[in-house]
Design a protein around this motif. Sequence first.
Motif, PDB file in Angstrom:
ATOM      1  N   LYS A   1     -75.851  84.034  64.116  1.00  0.00           N
ATOM      2  CA  LYS A   1     -77.192  83.502  64.380  1.00  0.00           C
ATOM      3  C   LYS A   1     -77.709  82.783  63.142  1.00  0.00           C
ATOM      4  O   LYS A   1     -77.845  83.395  62.068  1.00  0.00           O
ATOM      5  CB  LYS A   1     -78.145  84.629  64.782  1.00  0.00           C
ATOM      6  CG  LYS A   1     -77.721  85.366  66.055  1.00  0.00           C
ATOM      7  CD  LYS A   1     -78.730  86.426  66.458  1.00  0.00           C
ATOM      8  CE  LYS A   1     -79.985  85.781  67.037  1.00  0.00           C
ATOM      9  NZ  LYS A   1     -80.915  86.784  67.591  1.00  0.00           N
TER      10      LYS A   1
ATOM     11  N   VAL B   1     -83.159  76.000  61.041  1.00  0.00           N
ATOM     12  CA  VAL B   1     -83.263  75.312  62.322  1.00  0.00           C
ATOM     13  C   VAL B   1     -84.565  74.531  62.413  1.00  0.00           C
ATOM     14  O   VAL B   1     -84.585  73.372  62.851  1.00  0.00           O
ATOM     15  CB  VAL B   1     -83.144  76.317  63.482  1.00  0.00           C
ATOM     16  CG1 VAL B   1     -83.372  75.625  64.823  1.00  0.00           C
ATOM     17  CG2 VAL B   1     -81.780  76.997  63.476  1.00  0.00           C
TER      18      VAL B   1
ATOM     19  N   VAL C   1     -77.113  73.603  58.925  1.00  0.00           N
ATOM     20  CA  VAL C   1     -76.963  74.003  60.333  1.00  0.00           C
ATOM     21  C   VAL C   1     -75.626  73.530  60.872  1.00  0.00           C
ATOM     22  O   VAL C   1     -74.905  74.298  61.552  1.00  0.00           O
ATOM     23  CB  VAL C   1     -78.130  73.443  61.174  1.00  0.00           C
ATOM     24  CG1 VAL C   1     -77.871  73.684  62.666  1.00  0.00           C
ATOM     25  CG2 VAL C   1     -79.446  74.104  60.776  1.00  0.00           C
ATOM     26  N   ARG C   2     -75.240  72.253  60.555  1.00  0.00           N
ATOM     27  CA  ARG C   2     -73.954  71.739  61.025  1.00  0.00           C
ATOM     28  C   ARG C   2     -72.809  72.573  60.460  1.00  0.00           C
ATOM     29  O   ARG C   2     -71.852  72.925  61.168  1.00  0.00           O
ATOM     30  CB  ARG C   2     -73.794  70.290  60.596  1.00  0.00           C
ATOM     31  CG  ARG C   2     -72.443  69.677  61.043  1.00  0.00           C
ATOM     32  CD  ARG C   2     -72.228  68.265  60.532  1.00  0.00           C
ATOM     33  NE  ARG C   2     -73.230  67.349  61.072  1.00  0.00           N
ATOM     34  CZ  ARG C   2     -74.226  66.820  60.346  1.00  0.00           C
ATOM     35  NH1 ARG C   2     -74.334  67.133  59.051  1.00  0.00           N
ATOM     36  NH2 ARG C   2     -75.086  65.998  60.889  1.00  0.00           N
TER      37      ARG C   2
ATOM     38  N   ILE D   1     -72.576  75.953  62.238  1.00  0.00           N
ATOM     39  CA  ILE D   1     -72.021  75.846  63.590  1.00  0.00           C
ATOM     40  C   ILE D   1     -70.511  75.661  63.523  1.00  0.00           C
ATOM     41  O   ILE D   1     -69.743  76.319  64.253  1.00  0.00           O
ATOM     42  CB  ILE D   1     -72.687  74.682  64.342  1.00  0.00           C
ATOM     43  CG1 ILE D   1     -74.173  75.004  64.605  1.00  0.00           C
ATOM     44  CG2 ILE D   1     -71.962  74.408  65.666  1.00  0.00           C
ATOM     45  CD1 ILE D   1     -74.952  73.861  65.215  1.00  0.00           C
TER      46      ILE D   1
ATOM     47  N   HIS E   1     -67.699  78.368  64.939  1.00  0.00           N
ATOM     48  CA  HIS E   1     -66.711  77.988  65.943  1.00  0.00           C
ATOM     49  C   HIS E   1     -65.301  78.141  65.416  1.00  0.00           C
ATOM     50  O   HIS E   1     -64.389  78.547  66.157  1.00  0.00           O
ATOM     51  CB  HIS E   1     -66.969  76.552  66.397  1.00  0.00           C
ATOM     52  CG  HIS E   1     -68.185  76.417  67.243  1.00  0.00           C
ATOM     53  ND1 HIS E   1     -68.787  75.202  67.538  1.00  0.00           N
ATOM     54  CD2 HIS E   1     -68.945  77.358  67.881  1.00  0.00           C
ATOM     55  CE1 HIS E   1     -69.836  75.398  68.317  1.00  0.00           C
ATOM     56  NE2 HIS E   1     -69.957  76.699  68.536  1.00  0.00           N
TER      57      HIS E   1
ATOM     58  N   VAL F   1     -72.337  80.748  68.521  1.00  0.00           N
ATOM     59  CA  VAL F   1     -73.364  80.375  67.538  1.00  0.00           C
ATOM     60  C   VAL F   1     -74.712  80.277  68.234  1.00  0.00           C
ATOM     61  O   VAL F   1     -74.855  79.593  69.254  1.00  0.00           O
ATOM     62  CB  VAL F   1     -73.021  79.049  66.840  1.00  0.00           C
ATOM     63  CG1 VAL F   1     -74.112  78.680  65.835  1.00  0.00           C
ATOM     64  CG2 VAL F   1     -71.673  79.157  66.135  1.00  0.00           C
TER      65      VAL F   1
ATOM     66  N   ALA G   1     -78.839  79.537  67.598  1.00  0.00           N
ATOM     67  CA  ALA G   1     -79.845  78.970  66.699  1.00  0.00           C
ATOM     68  C   ALA G   1     -81.179  79.653  66.965  1.00  0.00           C
ATOM     69  O   ALA G   1     -81.666  79.653  68.102  1.00  0.00           O
ATOM     70  CB  ALA G   1     -79.953  77.464  66.904  1.00  0.00           C
TER      71      ALA G   1
ATOM     72  N   LEU H   1     -79.463  70.165  68.187  1.00  0.00           N
ATOM     73  CA  LEU H   1     -78.469  71.231  68.330  1.00  0.00           C
ATOM     74  C   LEU H   1     -77.416  70.875  69.367  1.00  0.00           C
ATOM     75  O   LEU H   1     -76.243  71.243  69.226  1.00  0.00           O
ATOM     76  CB  LEU H   1     -79.171  72.549  68.701  1.00  0.00           C
ATOM     77  CG  LEU H   1     -80.034  73.168  67.595  1.00  0.00           C
ATOM     78  CD1 LEU H   1     -80.891  74.295  68.161  1.00  0.00           C
ATOM     79  CD2 LEU H   1     -79.143  73.697  66.463  1.00  0.00           C
TER      80      LEU H   1
ATOM     81  N   CYS I   1     -74.047  73.320  69.315  1.00  0.00           N
ATOM     82  CA  CYS I   1     -74.497  74.716  69.262  1.00  0.00           C
ATOM     83  C   CYS I   1     -74.429  75.327  70.664  1.00  0.00           C
ATOM     84  O   CYS I   1     -74.591  74.637  71.675  1.00  0.00           O
ATOM     85  CB  CYS I   1     -75.915  74.766  68.707  1.00  0.00           C
ATOM     86  SG  CYS I   1     -76.513  76.447  68.405  1.00  0.00           S
ATOM     87  N   ASP I   2     -74.183  76.620  70.711  1.00  0.00           N
ATOM     88  CA  ASP I   2     -73.983  77.303  72.004  1.00  0.00           C
ATOM     89  C   ASP I   2     -75.290  77.770  72.641  1.00  0.00           C
ATOM     90  O   ASP I   2     -75.553  77.503  73.815  1.00  0.00           O
ATOM     91  CB  ASP I   2     -73.063  78.511  71.811  1.00  0.00           C
ATOM     92  CG  ASP I   2     -71.746  78.123  71.189  1.00  0.00           C
ATOM     93  OD1 ASP I   2     -71.165  77.126  71.622  1.00  0.00           O
ATOM     94  OD2 ASP I   2     -71.309  78.821  70.254  1.00  0.00           O
TER      95      ASP I   2
ATOM     96  N   ARG J   1     -68.752  77.141  76.084  1.00  0.00           N
ATOM     97  CA  ARG J   1     -69.765  76.117  75.762  1.00  0.00           C
ATOM     98  C   ARG J   1     -69.697  74.996  76.793  1.00  0.00           C
ATOM     99  O   ARG J   1     -68.643  74.716  77.358  1.00  0.00           O
ATOM    100  CB  ARG J   1     -69.544  75.570  74.352  1.00  0.00           C
ATOM    101  CG  ARG J   1     -69.719  76.634  73.285  1.00  0.00           C
ATOM    102  CD  ARG J   1     -69.635  76.041  71.891  1.00  0.00           C
ATOM    103  NE  ARG J   1     -68.278  75.634  71.554  1.00  0.00           N
ATOM    104  CZ  ARG J   1     -67.346  76.480  71.099  1.00  0.00           C
ATOM    105  NH1 ARG J   1     -67.649  77.750  70.948  1.00  0.00           N
ATOM    106  NH2 ARG J   1     -66.141  76.059  70.797  1.00  0.00           N
TER     107      ARG J   1
END
Length: 682
Positions: free
Chosen positions: A592, A598, A611-612, A615, A619, A625, A627, A639, A644-645, A682
């Motif tokens: 998380k 975020v 954030v990138r 993620i 993965h 993942v 957010a 996202l 992002c999932d 995903r």
Amino acid sequence: MERIRRIRGSGLLARFAVISAVLTVAVGLVVSQVLSHAIAQRAREQAEWTATVTLRLGVQSQLSRADLANGFDPTRLATVEAAVRSAQSELQHRSSAVSDLDPVRLNIMNLAGTIVYSDDHDLIGTHSSSDELPEALRGHVVSGFASSADDSGRDDGRRRLLEVYVPMQFSDADAPEGVMELYLPYAPVAAEIADGVRTLVITLAISLAVFWAVMFRFMAGVARRMRRQNEDLRSSVESNRHQATHDSLTGLANRVQLRDRMEHALATSATTGDLVAVLLIDLDRFKEINDSLGHSYGDALLRQVGPRLRSILREQDVVARLGGDEFAVLLPAVDGVAEARIVAERLREALHHRFDVDGVALDVEVSVGIAVSPMHGADAEELLRNADIAMYVAKEVKAGAVVFEPTEHVTAPSRLNVLGDLRRALDTDGELLLHYQPKFTLDGRHIEGLEALLRWRHPERGMVPPAEFIPVAEGTGIILRLTERVLGLALTQMRRWLDTGHPVPVAVNLSTRCLMDDDLPELVATLLAQHGVPARLLRLEVTESAVMGDAARCLDVLQRLHDLGVHLSIDDFGTGYSSMAYLRQLPVDELKIDRSFVMGMTDTQQDAVLVRTAIDLGHNLGLTVVAEGVEGAEHVAALQDLGCDIAQGFHFARPMPSDEIGPLLDRVAILPVPAAGMPTAR
């Protein structure tokens, strides 16, 4: 009546033996009586047959209507007697059984009841007063019992006779015109009855004795099993009662028993005027012992504390363990605060002597909080709360033992008041509750799960913000009890949702102290079993900083939780200092991203890069993942571009009570739950 009372007071097996024996004898008596009646009935039927055959074989053929009407002259009488003897001889020749029924007397009567023939010539010409004569004249064979003429008053069977009346009807007549009366001896019948009954009784007695012995043996086995079950049940009840009122580690009284004893002492003090004192004792730096030597040494030390305390106290005083490294002493009768303080100092001195734990010498210091009724509280809850506050003041100022002072300690740091109130809230129902925040797929079409968030509805202050009490709880052992309560509330609600067809996963946050507790996996397994919730639906979230604080030790606890089938998640990722080596080893299923990154990813390039990176890292490690802090549509779009999932934040839903979650689950589909260790599709 006395025998009945004795039987009622005896054991089950003895009662069965007596009652079954009585019933067996009763059955035997009833059956023997039935047989006796049947044999007697058979004797009457045989007598009727004998009389009928005697009449048909030779008597009736020698008679005429004139004989019945006028009697017999000597010549005719001789002829009739010869015919009677011939008939009897013929009967004896045909059946040996009839020889036992050799007629005693034979009379022939006409319609007027006059005896026209009798083997006793003195009776010829006399009138019969028999009550059976009218029935026989109507065409019925009648039989019964009668006494012999020389009856001596004894009724032993030899003086009784079988009496039979057979109608005499000529072939051209419509009705009988006379009756033959035949008396047969009853002695052979009585002998046959006695012999039959004797044979029956012997056979029945043997059969019933065998049956009774088999049933007795069976019941004896049942009784033994029941005794064992009762003993096991009694032992289990005693064990459960002991466990409900005693601490499992030390064997001391627990919080439940302490509260009961306090209430009893306070009620007694209202009559005697004695003061009641409560001492709360906390071992200083106990965590260091657990961290440096291991929990086995810590547990061994805790088991030695009780005997040390007990050696100083009176028999009526109570020693209890409240949890963790906290103990309590109840003094049901003290003269005042001064005596309570003296006892506290003696207890401190006893605990300051070195402990020998498996060859390791340990020195322990303690902080003691003192509260005395009625000055510091009128009930058990208030006394414990104030003693708790005094104990934390003693810890803060390192004063050893501190007596609660209402004028000073009510204005003590607010966290002490919060801690005392939080302990009270844990001992009651209704104040602590959960809200749930959904986690959505980025398209908003599916709910991936819920996060359980603790809320505290204080009876006086209303809703207390989590930031005000969670940090206070995490600084003490109370966080373990608080976590257990949250798990129990969450699993209870999950079971309700399961029953309504909503298998939704729920996440619960764990603190650093929880990860250091080796008993946590067993607690989780027990709670899952009690509530009947599949382990795959429970998620436990641990912060990155909590794991990295003692990664090696946390790894064992996390692995055992993972082995249960529980999904694990690293929360607030990016705020700690993760070691890539440990991160790769952790048996987690989800990562998380912290909300701070975020929320800033659409404003600053640095947050977007973080954030990138998070993620991609998640993965690459095969993790789902999530957010956190998704509050705007721009966050969702960014996202989605990054792959992002799952998203969690106000843009999709705010935290809400359970009664609002139900309708939401009815509207939005729940994403299928993957197996532990597998990322969400995903």
